[in-house]
Scaffold this active site. Structure first.
Site, short mmCIF file in Angstrom:
data_model
loop_
_atom_site.label_atom_id
_atom_site.label_comp_id
_atom_site.label_asym_id
_atom_site.label_seq_id
_atom_site.Cartn_x
_atom_site.Cartn_y
_atom_site.Cartn_z
N ASN A 1 24.07 -15.76 -50.17
CA ASN A 1 24.47 -16.33 -48.89
C ASN A 1 23.85 -17.72 -48.74
O ASN A 1 22.74 -17.99 -49.18
CB ASN A 1 24.11 -15.42 -47.71
CG ASN A 1 22.65 -15.04 -47.62
OD1 ASN A 1 22.00 -14.76 -48.62
ND2 ASN A 1 22.14 -15.01 -46.40
N GLU B 1 23.36 -20.24 -45.65
CA GLU B 1 23.48 -20.39 -44.20
C GLU B 1 23.61 -21.85 -43.79
O GLU B 1 23.29 -22.76 -44.54
CB GLU B 1 22.27 -19.78 -43.50
CG GLU B 1 22.22 -18.28 -43.61
CD GLU B 1 21.06 -17.67 -42.87
OE1 GLU B 1 21.05 -16.44 -42.75
OE2 GLU B 1 20.15 -18.40 -42.41
N CYS C 1 29.04 -16.23 -47.06
CA CYS C 1 28.44 -14.98 -47.53
C CYS C 1 28.33 -14.95 -49.05
O CYS C 1 29.06 -15.66 -49.75
CB CYS C 1 29.30 -13.79 -47.08
SG CYS C 1 29.43 -13.61 -45.29
N GLU D 1 29.25 -12.64 -51.15
CA GLU D 1 30.46 -12.14 -51.80
C GLU D 1 31.50 -13.25 -51.94
O GLU D 1 32.11 -13.42 -53.00
CB GLU D 1 31.07 -10.98 -51.00
CG GLU D 1 30.14 -9.80 -50.85
CD GLU D 1 29.27 -9.85 -49.59
OE1 GLU D 1 28.95 -8.77 -49.07
OE2 GLU D 1 28.91 -10.96 -49.13
N CYS E 1 30.96 -7.84 -45.20
CA CYS E 1 31.48 -8.02 -43.85
C CYS E 1 33.01 -8.00 -43.90
O CYS E 1 33.62 -8.01 -44.97
CB CYS E 1 30.96 -9.31 -43.24
SG CYS E 1 31.71 -10.81 -43.93
#
Length: 138
Positions: A42, A44, A53, A55, A86
């Site tokens: 991830n 941010e 994210c 993934e 998510c």
């Protein structure tokens, strides 16, 4: 399938996470049909909607290198429970995967993981197969 190896790569990828706001690191390891593994973490941003994210980072890396078909992904987070992707990541994975055959390895560690298929995490998925001419907005 080497679930332990994929889980280990996700745990390792977590170490590169950039998470200065949430302090919650996530790593992912995506297995392409070619056999190559693409990792992601991830990343941010102070504007949370700009955060990427783990993934999706792995998917974008793989797609940018020509991959279009994937068989599994392992995900590991900084929590003491299994961390599923998510909703946005589930939808992105659905773009490139066979929902019923794609395996999601929820990894607490290399030895502690669970495996589920994407169709269990994303029932009633919206895919290109759902589109018909009557659905077009043009």
């Amino acid at each position: 399938m080497d679930y332990q190896g994929l889980a280990a790569r996700a745990v390792e990828a977590k170490q590169s996470a950039y998470a200065p706001y949430s302090h919650f690191r996530v790593g992912a390891a995506l297995l392409a049909k070619s056999g190559r593994i693409y990792t992601g973490c991830n990343v941010e941003n102070v504007s949370f909607s700009a955060t990427c994210c783990a993934e999706r980072t792995a998917v974008c890396k793989a797609v940018s290198e020509g991959e279009r078909e994937f068989t599994a992904i392992a995900v590991s987070g900084d929590n003491n429970d299994y961390l599923p992707p998510c909703g946005i990541c589930r939808q992105v994975l659905a773009e490139f995967c066979d929902l019923e055959g794609f395996e999601v390895v929820l990894a607490n560690s290399e030895e502690d993981y669970r495996v589920v298929t994407l169709d269990r995490l994303l029932p009633g998925a919206f895919t290109a197969g759902n589109l018909t001419p009557k659905d077009s907005v043009f």
